[in-house]
Design a protein around this motif. Sequence first.
Motif, PDB file in Angstrom:
ATOM      1  N   CYS A 108       0.820  -1.219   0.000  1.00 58.74           N
ATOM      2  CA  CYS A 108       0.000   0.000   0.000  1.00 58.74           C
ATOM      3  C   CYS A 108       0.850   1.263   0.000  1.00 58.74           C
ATOM      4  O   CYS A 108       0.354   2.352  -0.335  1.00 58.74           O
ATOM      5  CB  CYS A 108      -0.933   0.007   1.211  1.00 58.74           C
ATOM      6  N   ALA A 109       2.132   1.139   0.358  1.00 58.43           N
ATOM      7  CA  ALA A 109       3.005   2.312   0.377  1.00 58.43           C
ATOM      8  C   ALA A 109       3.182   2.907  -1.018  1.00 58.43           C
ATOM      9  O   ALA A 109       3.543   4.081  -1.152  1.00 58.43           O
ATOM     10  CB  ALA A 109       4.369   1.942   0.964  1.00 58.43           C
ATOM     11  N   TRP A 110       2.929   2.110  -2.070  1.00 62.80           N
ATOM     12  CA  TRP A 110       3.007   2.636  -3.435  1.00 62.80           C
ATOM     13  C   TRP A 110       1.815   3.537  -3.759  1.00 62.80           C
ATOM     14  O   TRP A 110       1.833   4.245  -4.753  1.00 62.80           O
ATOM     15  CB  TRP A 110       3.084   1.496  -4.450  1.00 62.80           C
ATOM     16  N   ARG A 111       0.750   3.416  -2.950  1.00 60.68           N
ATOM     17  CA  ARG A 111      -0.449   4.244  -3.136  1.00 60.68           C
ATOM     18  C   ARG A 111      -1.066   4.083  -4.529  1.00 60.68           C
ATOM     19  O   ARG A 111      -1.531   5.051  -5.134  1.00 60.68           O
ATOM     20  CB  ARG A 111      -0.140   5.713  -2.844  1.00 60.68           C
ATOM     21  N   ALA A 112      -1.075   2.850  -5.016  1.00 55.63           N
ATOM     22  CA  ALA A 112      -1.800   2.572  -6.257  1.00 55.63           C
ATOM     23  C   ALA A 112      -3.291   2.793  -6.005  1.00 55.63           C
ATOM     24  O   ALA A 112      -3.791   2.532  -4.907  1.00 55.63           O
ATOM     25  CB  ALA A 112      -1.546   1.133  -6.701  1.00 55.63           C
ATOM     26  N   LYS A 113      -4.015   3.252  -7.006  1.00 57.97           N
ATOM     27  CA  LYS A 113      -5.433   3.531  -6.816  1.00 57.97           C
ATOM     28  C   LYS A 113      -6.247   2.256  -6.603  1.00 57.97           C
ATOM     29  O   LYS A 113      -7.296   2.286  -5.946  1.00 57.97           O
ATOM     30  CB  LYS A 113      -5.974   4.314  -8.012  1.00 57.97           C
ATOM     31  N   ARG A 114      -5.766   1.151  -7.172  1.00 54.04           N
ATOM     32  CA  ARG A 114      -6.486  -0.113  -7.046  1.00 54.04           C
ATOM     33  C   ARG A 114      -5.528  -1.206  -6.585  1.00 54.04           C
ATOM     34  O   ARG A 114      -4.399  -1.305  -7.073  1.00 54.04           O
ATOM     35  CB  ARG A 114      -7.126  -0.501  -8.378  1.00 54.04           C
ATOM     36  N   LEU A 115      -5.985  -2.013  -5.651  1.00 51.59           N
ATOM     37  CA  LEU A 115      -5.206  -3.109  -5.091  1.00 51.59           C
ATOM     38  C   LEU A 115      -5.981  -4.398  -5.298  1.00 51.59           C
ATOM     39  O   LEU A 115      -7.161  -4.484  -4.950  1.00 51.59           O
ATOM     40  CB  LEU A 115      -4.965  -2.874  -3.593  1.00 51.59           C
ATOM     41  N   PHE A 116      -5.309  -5.415  -5.865  1.00 50.30           N
ATOM     42  CA  PHE A 116      -5.947  -6.704  -6.104  1.00 50.30           C
ATOM     43  C   PHE A 116      -5.214  -7.793  -5.322  1.00 50.30           C
ATOM     44  O   PHE A 116      -3.988  -7.881  -5.375  1.00 50.30           O
ATOM     45  CB  PHE A 116      -5.924  -7.055  -7.598  1.00 50.30           C
ATOM     46  N   LEU A 117      -5.984  -8.614  -4.620  1.00 53.39           N
ATOM     47  CA  LEU A 117      -5.439  -9.748  -3.895  1.00 53.39           C
ATOM     48  C   LEU A 117      -6.042 -11.027  -4.452  1.00 53.39           C
ATOM     49  O   LEU A 117      -7.263 -11.113  -4.641  1.00 53.39           O
ATOM     50  CB  LEU A 117      -5.764  -9.657  -2.401  1.00 53.39           C
ATOM     51  N   VAL A 118      -5.191 -12.014  -4.714  1.00 50.18           N
ATOM     52  CA  VAL A 118      -5.650 -13.355  -5.075  1.00 50.18           C
ATOM     53  C   VAL A 118      -5.154 -14.286  -3.981  1.00 50.18           C
ATOM     54  O   VAL A 118      -3.945 -14.441  -3.793  1.00 50.18           O
ATOM     55  CB  VAL A 118      -5.108 -13.794  -6.452  1.00 50.18           C
ATOM     56  N   ASN A 119      -6.094 -14.890  -3.249  1.00 48.45           N
ATOM     57  CA  ASN A 119      -5.745 -15.713  -2.093  1.00 48.45           C
ATOM     58  C   ASN A 119      -6.340 -17.107  -2.216  1.00 48.45           C
ATOM     59  O   ASN A 119      -7.503 -17.262  -2.603  1.00 48.45           O
ATOM     60  CB  ASN A 119      -6.291 -15.082  -0.801  1.00 48.45           C
ATOM     61  N   ARG A 120      -5.535 -18.107  -1.873  1.00 46.07           N
ATOM     62  CA  ARG A 120      -6.068 -19.465  -1.780  1.00 46.07           C
ATOM     63  C   ARG A 120      -6.890 -19.583  -0.509  1.00 46.07           C
ATOM     64  O   ARG A 120      -6.472 -19.138   0.564  1.00 46.07           O
ATOM     65  CB  ARG A 120      -4.935 -20.494  -1.764  1.00 46.07           C
ATOM     66  N   LEU A 121      -8.070 -20.188  -0.635  1.00 44.01           N
ATOM     67  CA  LEU A 121      -8.973 -20.369   0.490  1.00 44.01           C
ATOM     68  C   LEU A 121      -9.021 -21.819   0.906  1.00 44.01           C
ATOM     69  O   LEU A 121      -8.614 -22.715   0.157  1.00 44.01           O
ATOM     70  CB  LEU A 121     -10.390 -19.911   0.112  1.00 44.01           C
ATOM     71  N   ALA A 122      -9.559 -22.069   2.096  1.00 42.95           N
ATOM     72  CA  ALA A 122      -9.809 -23.445   2.523  1.00 42.95           C
ATOM     73  C   ALA A 122     -10.841 -24.059   1.573  1.00 42.95           C
ATOM     74  O   ALA A 122     -11.860 -23.440   1.263  1.00 42.95           O
ATOM     75  CB  ALA A 122     -10.330 -23.468   3.953  1.00 42.95           C
ATOM     76  N   SER A 123     -10.573 -25.248   1.075  1.00 45.17           N
ATOM     77  CA  SER A 123     -11.490 -25.879   0.135  1.00 45.17           C
ATOM     78  C   SER A 123     -12.676 -26.494   0.869  1.00 45.17           C
ATOM     79  O   SER A 123     -12.658 -26.688   2.083  1.00 45.17           O
ATOM     80  CB  SER A 123     -10.770 -26.969  -0.674  1.00 45.17           C
ATOM     81  N   ARG A 124     -13.700 -26.835   0.111  1.00 44.82           N
ATOM     82  CA  ARG A 124     -14.882 -27.460   0.691  1.00 44.82           C
ATOM     83  C   ARG A 124     -14.612 -28.905   1.090  1.00 44.82           C
ATOM     84  O   ARG A 124     -15.429 -29.528   1.750  1.00 44.82           O
ATOM     85  CB  ARG A 124     -16.038 -27.401  -0.316  1.00 44.82           C
ATOM     86  N   TRP A 125     -13.472 -29.441   0.712  1.00 46.23           N
ATOM     87  CA  TRP A 125     -13.156 -30.843   0.986  1.00 46.23           C
ATOM     88  C   TRP A 125     -12.473 -31.030   2.339  1.00 46.23           C
ATOM     89  O   TRP A 125     -12.210 -32.152   2.728  1.00 46.23           O
ATOM     90  CB  TRP A 125     -12.271 -31.410  -0.121  1.00 46.23           C
ATOM     91  N   GLY A 126     -12.135 -29.959   3.016  1.00 45.88           N
ATOM     92  CA  GLY A 126     -11.535 -30.087   4.337  1.00 45.88           C
ATOM     93  C   GLY A 126     -10.061 -29.752   4.354  1.00 45.88           C
ATOM     94  O   GLY A 126      -9.363 -29.840   3.344  1.00 45.88           O
ATOM     95  N   SER A 127      -9.577 -29.348   5.528  1.00 41.70           N
ATOM     96  CA  SER A 127      -8.198 -28.892   5.653  1.00 41.70           C
ATOM     97  C   SER A 127      -7.188 -29.998   5.373  1.00 41.70           C
ATOM     98  O   SER A 127      -6.072 -29.717   4.919  1.00 41.70           O
ATOM     99  CB  SER A 127      -7.961 -28.335   7.058  1.00 41.70           C
ATOM    100  N   TRP A 128      -7.547 -31.249   5.609  1.00 40.48           N
ATOM    101  CA  TRP A 128      -6.574 -32.323   5.356  1.00 40.48           C
ATOM    102  C   TRP A 128      -6.284 -32.442   3.864  1.00 40.48           C
ATOM    103  O   TRP A 128      -5.152 -32.756   3.466  1.00 40.48           O
ATOM    104  CB  TRP A 128      -7.084 -33.651   5.903  1.00 40.48           C
ATOM    105  N   ILE A 129      -7.269 -32.135   3.002  1.00 38.46           N
ATOM    106  CA  ILE A 129      -7.033 -32.121   1.563  1.00 38.46           C
ATOM    107  C   ILE A 129      -6.141 -30.942   1.197  1.00 38.46           C
ATOM    108  O   ILE A 129      -5.212 -31.059   0.398  1.00 38.46           O
ATOM    109  CB  ILE A 129      -8.359 -32.056   0.783  1.00 38.46           C
ATOM    110  N   ASP A 130      -6.413 -29.788   1.801  1.00 45.21           N
ATOM    111  CA  ASP A 130      -5.607 -28.604   1.519  1.00 45.21           C
ATOM    112  C   ASP A 130      -4.138 -28.871   1.826  1.00 45.21           C
ATOM    113  O   ASP A 130      -3.249 -28.504   1.059  1.00 45.21           O
ATOM    114  CB  ASP A 130      -6.089 -27.411   2.352  1.00 45.21           C
ATOM    115  N   ARG A 131      -3.879 -29.489   2.947  1.00 41.21           N
ATOM    116  CA  ARG A 131      -2.500 -29.715   3.367  1.00 41.21           C
ATOM    117  C   ARG A 131      -1.817 -30.811   2.567  1.00 41.21           C
ATOM    118  O   ARG A 131      -0.619 -30.745   2.296  1.00 41.21           O
ATOM    119  CB  ARG A 131      -2.447 -30.045   4.861  1.00 41.21           C
ATOM    120  N   SER A 132      -2.565 -31.843   2.188  1.00 38.39           N
ATOM    121  CA  SER A 132      -1.958 -32.953   1.452  1.00 38.39           C
ATOM    122  C   SER A 132      -1.732 -32.604  -0.015  1.00 38.39           C
ATOM    123  O   SER A 132      -0.856 -33.169  -0.665  1.00 38.39           O
ATOM    124  CB  SER A 132      -2.837 -34.201   1.553  1.00 38.39           C
ATOM    125  N   ALA A 133      -2.527 -31.659  -0.554  1.00 41.40           N
ATOM    126  CA  ALA A 133      -2.420 -31.322  -1.973  1.00 41.40           C
ATOM    127  C   ALA A 133      -1.205 -30.462  -2.270  1.00 41.40           C
ATOM    128  O   ALA A 133      -0.692 -30.477  -3.387  1.00 41.40           O
ATOM    129  CB  ALA A 133      -3.688 -30.607  -2.431  1.00 41.40           C
TER     130      ALA A 133
END
Length: 215
Positions: free
Chosen positions: A138-163
């Motif tokens: 944010c220190a660059w003070r761009a007018k628009r900031l975009f974040l792409v984040n991996r979320l917890a899947s619907r299959w459960g955290s054990w799938i997230d960690r094993s994948a």
Amino acid sequence: MTDSSAPGLDYAGAYGRYWDRVERSRPSSYWEQNLVAVRRDARQLLMSWLEPLDEHRIVDVGCGVGALSLQLARRGASVVGVDRLPRVAAKPEPRLTFVRADLMDPPMEEGAFTVAIVDEILEDYGPRDRLAIVRATCAWRAKRLFLVNRLASRWGSWIDRSAIPGGTDPVDTVELYRGIHLETPYFLARREILRRRNCSVELAEFSMSHQWAEV
């Protein structure tokens, strides 16, 4: 201070080989195929939100091998890819520059960019460091900031960690966005979740508040 114990910071061993395949869109398993597909979906949506791209000066924070930076430049944007590790594989382009720098110490002056993108890098850091990286961006003070984040899947955290080798944690967007609203001049403008079987990502756009944009 970043969390140097985070598995993605050196991209070594199985973790490094995994992301080398994914970032070059060469999956070797069902899990990786889904991650490559949802990443492609997210980037296509991002570019549609940015049209027309030739109006933007973009910083790609944590650009990795430079795949997203290259796509943006080829669509007309002026792009600077920033990463702390020399992993760039993209060929030179007229509107594309790569800079090696620590994400916590932005190398360009404020106002240099109209758009800042943080694409799937916060997962490589501990929760306490994720907001710090966004604040530095944010220190660059761009007018628009975009974040792409991996979320917890619907299959459960054990799938997230094993994948994903290294067992990185998906981003808690509720906590992260609360911190952005409280500690930066940005507010959430829109967001969309994309899913592919075991993989889910969220694309979120933040805008700078008018009182800051006019300063």
